[in-house]
Scaffold this motif. Structure first.
Motif, short mmCIF file in Angstrom:
data_model
loop_
_atom_site.label_atom_id
_atom_site.label_comp_id
_atom_site.label_asym_id
_atom_site.label_seq_id
_atom_site.Cartn_x
_atom_site.Cartn_y
_atom_site.Cartn_z
N ASP A 1 -1.88 -6.22 -2.63
CA ASP A 1 -1.24 -5.95 -3.91
C ASP A 1 -0.77 -4.52 -4.05
N SER A 2 -1.34 -3.62 -3.26
CA SER A 2 -0.96 -2.21 -3.38
C SER A 2 0.46 -1.94 -2.88
N ALA B 1 3.15 -3.04 -4.07
CA ALA B 1 4.05 -2.89 -5.20
C ALA B 1 3.85 -1.57 -5.93
N SER B 2 2.60 -1.20 -6.17
CA SER B 2 2.32 0.02 -6.94
C SER B 2 2.17 1.26 -6.09
N LYS B 3 2.05 1.10 -4.77
CA LYS B 3 1.83 2.23 -3.86
C LYS B 3 0.53 2.96 -4.13
N LYS B 4 -0.39 2.30 -4.79
CA LYS B 4 -1.70 2.89 -5.08
C LYS B 4 -2.77 1.85 -4.77
N TYR C 1 -3.09 7.02 -3.55
CA TYR C 1 -1.88 6.92 -2.73
C TYR C 1 -2.21 7.06 -1.24
N TYR D 1 -3.79 4.00 0.02
CA TYR D 1 -2.78 2.96 0.28
C TYR D 1 -2.08 3.19 1.62
#
Length: 737
Positions: free
Chosen positions: A322-323, A325-328, A350, A353
């Motif tokens: 899932d990371s 998409a958010s880059k975190k 970050y 990730y």
């Protein structure tokens, strides 16, 4: 292990060897601490298991030192770490004979001793000796036959007994080591390659979930059966049970039954079911009940731990996925029982990730490629060491110095030799953990059963000497000058049979390598249908399951994991336990003589491919970060089945993500598409008519059987038989004149 009175010239080597031994001791203690609680584990288990791991690990140090110390030149500076011959001989004798005693005598007896259900040490020891009687009969029988063969071949008695014992132990260990190492040389790189694909890793975890959950439920039910049997036994106050009241009370203390449970047992006994408890209570019966109860408790602990680890892996893998998409990436707050590296980290969301989503997959692919090349080199060296030892890759990686046309092993060669041995041992030992053995032995974090700990330690000790000597045979003629060859090798090569066995049998490593590489275990299982070939086909089954997306196996696991993480499964198990404790009849019966109601659990609905009751954002796969089960159907075995075809009925079809098929190569994908196209084709009408004989023409009513009624029209627009010439067609089967 190493004498302190060493010559000054070897003092630096002796200091380095002692430091490495200390490091090995710390690693072994950490391994024991990971699988066993050190404070509560008895000393009779910790001490033998520690030496069963420490002695094989010390061989990884002794072999490079022996190779460097047996150099043919006087250039001591080029030897690396070396010791004198006397020190090496004493070290090899202590290491070998302690390992031999642990493997064949100490660990098997202590394992059965810890598994015995008797209370007193004398009863435990006698029970252990009885359990090992058949094992020792086979061992001594094989030793007697080998002794006769050596006496005929060698002709002397002075060395025959010792050589026979050592050679037979080596041959049996080599057979097991070659098979297990061949499997591990393929499974380790393949697992790294597969885990590099994050989406494929998640789907394999989800595909394993139904099977693990079902085993956990079975273990809980088996333990519950035995606890009810103990509760019923505790109600007996007179007769033969009065002689064993203390023992029965100890068994009752081992159970987790509520206070109301004995009343329910009386109701079950009054329902007409035959009680499994004999009329006369004997010591043997109580010992067997104690053994079964202890095994059931450890089995439940094993599968609960496996299920919790699977949930943790699923949540972690889903969060990494899932990371994107958010880059975190944030794994949340670490538990108090987590390790030091889990509780303390230098990563920001970050950088975490970047590390887990980008760096780790590439590192896994790189390591898998290196280990694949190492596996090929080991297999190649096994095949050519007997006939063409000059082309052995391992030989040239270890021997770097050639002085006067003779090999010399330096410090770099010693490090490389140690790495080769570590990888070979790791391949064999990882295969041991994957084998499904009797009694459900398994390594459980901080809760490994004592008998399982003894068994796995004995396997480590049994495989160490054959793997060590097998590695030394890769090095050509240089190993014949070592102390280890003078101590063991010449006894193995004492007879022609032992010499040819040592050189030719390792070539059979191709059998486990090919069986694991091409998935022969799963194919044999599907053809034969026996459970005996389940030992090493988990990877093949998981891979096949992950490719068959249409079957919904991984969807069931996804739903099951989500329901567990949302707390639904825990509530269901609590409700089922309440229903069992409060029920007074009805339901299904088992061998324990108790009835249990069938708990009907409705299937959770799904709308637009989403899971009802799920929380959190959806992923590119159309699922929430916590993946789970849609519901369980009633089962005749009084528990929700983790994998049933009825649960798939009415379930909305979920489209596979585009990158889910990355595991297939071009030919597999092409074959699947061709098969699906052929399966969806309708059979031509002319092919359906084949085999039905010669049909009558239309004007003679030949289409009557196909048309289904006398009034059906044919292609001419008239009736299908001759009645139309007489005004037929009224549909009543009469002819109008």
């Amino acid at each position: 292990m190493i004498e302190s009175t060493a010559s000054p010239s070897q003092a630096p080597s002796l200091a380095v060897a002692l430091v490495v031994l200390l490091f090995i001791s710390v690693v072994v203690l950490l391994i024991l601490r990971y699988y066993l609680p050190l404070r509560t584990t008895p000393a009779f288990l910790l001490v033998p298991v520690f030496f069963a791991l420490w002695l094989p690990a010390s061989m990884v140090l002794l072999v490079p030192i022996d190779l460097a110390s047996s150099a043919q030149t006087d250039n001591i500076a080029a030897r690396g770490i070396w010791l004198d011959e006397k020190t090496l001989r004493v070290s090899w004798r202590i290491t070998y004979w302690l390992t031999f005693a642990l493997t064949w005598f100490i660990l098997p007896i202590l394992g059965e001793y810890s598994d015995s259900g008797y209370r007193d040490p004398k009863g435990k020891l006698l029970d252990s000796l009885r359990a090992n009687a058949q094992y020792y009969a086979i061992v001594f029988g094989s030793g007697a036959l080998g002794l006769i063969y050596v006496l005929i071949s060698y002709g002397h008695f002075s060395e025959s007994l010792k050589s026979t014992v050592m050679a037979l132990a080596y041959c049996w260990g080599l057979i097991l080591a070659i098979y297990l190492m061949g499997h591990g040389l393929v499974s380790i790189p393949r697992r790294l390659f597969r885990n590099a694909n994050i989406s494929g890793r998640l789907r394999r975890i989800q595909a394993q979930a139904p099977k693990v959950y079902e085993k956990m439920e079975d273990a809980e039910i088996d333990l519950e059966d035995l606890e009810l049997q103990v509760a019923e036994l505790s109600r007996r106050k007179g007769g033969s049970a009065s002689f064993f009241q203390d023992w029965i009370e100890e068994l009752a203390d081992m159970t987790n039954l509520p206070e109301s449970q004995p009343s329910r047992v009386s109701l079950v006994r009054g329902s007409g079911n035959q009680s499994p408890i004999p009329n006369v209570i004997t010591e043997k019966y109580l010992a067997e009940l104690t053994r079964r109860l202890a095994r059931a408790r450890h089995a439940r602990s094993r599968y609960v731990s496996e299920w919790n680890r699977l949930l943790e892996d699923a949540v972690t893998t889903q969060a990494i996925l899932d990371s994107a998409a958010s880059k975190k990436l944030d794994f949340g707050k670490a538990s108090p029982h987590a390790g030091f590296w889990d509780r303390h980290t230098l990563f920001t969301p970050y950088t975490r990730y970047l590390f887990h989503y980008h760096m780790v997959p590439y590192l896994q692919i790189t390591l898998a490629a290196v280990l694949s090349l190492a596996s090929v080199c080991i297999v190649w060296s096994e095949l050519v060491k007997g006939l063409f030892p000059q082309v052995s890759v391992i030989r040239y990686s270890v021997i770097h110095h050639q002085v006067a046309s003779k090999g010399q092993v330096g410090l770099a060669g010693q490090i490389i030799a140690a790495l080769w041995m570590v990888y070979m041992c790791a391949a064999a030992l990882i295969s041991v953990t994957e084998v499904k053995v009797w009694r459900g032995r398994a390594l459980v974090r901080r809760n490994t059963a004592h008998e399982s700990a003894f068994w796995y330690a004995s396997q480590v000790a049994r495989l160490s000497v054959p793997l060590t000597y097998n590695f030394m045979t890769f090095l050509g003629s240089i190993y014949r000058d070592t102390v280890f060859y003078d101590f063991l090798g010449q006894l193995i090569n004492l007879t022609p049979l032992g010499k040819w066995f040592d050189y030719l049998f390792p070539a059979f490593i191709l059998l486990p390598v090919c069986a694991t590489l091409f998935g022969l275990y799963g194919k044999v299982k599907r053809v034969v249908g026996f459970g005996m070939v389940d030992a090493l086909d988990d990877d093949e089954e998981d891979d096949a399951t992950s490719r068959r997306g249409a079957t919904g196996a991984w969807r069931e696991g996804r739903d099951l994991i989500e329901r567990e993480l949302n707390g639904t499964s825990a509530a269901i198990r609590a409700r089922r336990a309440d229903a069992i404790n409060k029920s007074s009849g009805g339901g299904n019966n088992r061998g324990s003589g108790r009835s249990t109601p069938v708990l009907s659990i409705p299937r959770a609905g799904r709308r637009d491919g989403a899971i009802s009751g799920g929380t959190g954002p959806t992923t590119p796969f159309g699922m929430s970060p916590t993946a789970g089960i849609a519901g369980l159907t009633p089962s005749s075995s009084r528990r929700p089945q983790a994998n049933t075809s009825a649960r798939r009925v009415g379930r909305a079809e979920t489209r596979l993500p585009p990158d889910e098929g990355d595991d297939e190569n071009f030919f597999e994908a092409l074959g699947h598409r061709v098969k699906n196209t052929i399966d969806t084709l309708d059979t031509p009408k002319w092919l359906q008519d084949l085999g039905q004989g010669i049909k009558k023409p239309r004007w003679m009513g030949g289409d009557k059987g196909l048309g289904g009624s006398s009034g059906s029209s044919n292609s001419w627009g008239g009736e299908s038989d001759g009645r139309r010439w007489f005004g037929g067609g009224n549909g009543e089967g009469r002819i109008r004149l």
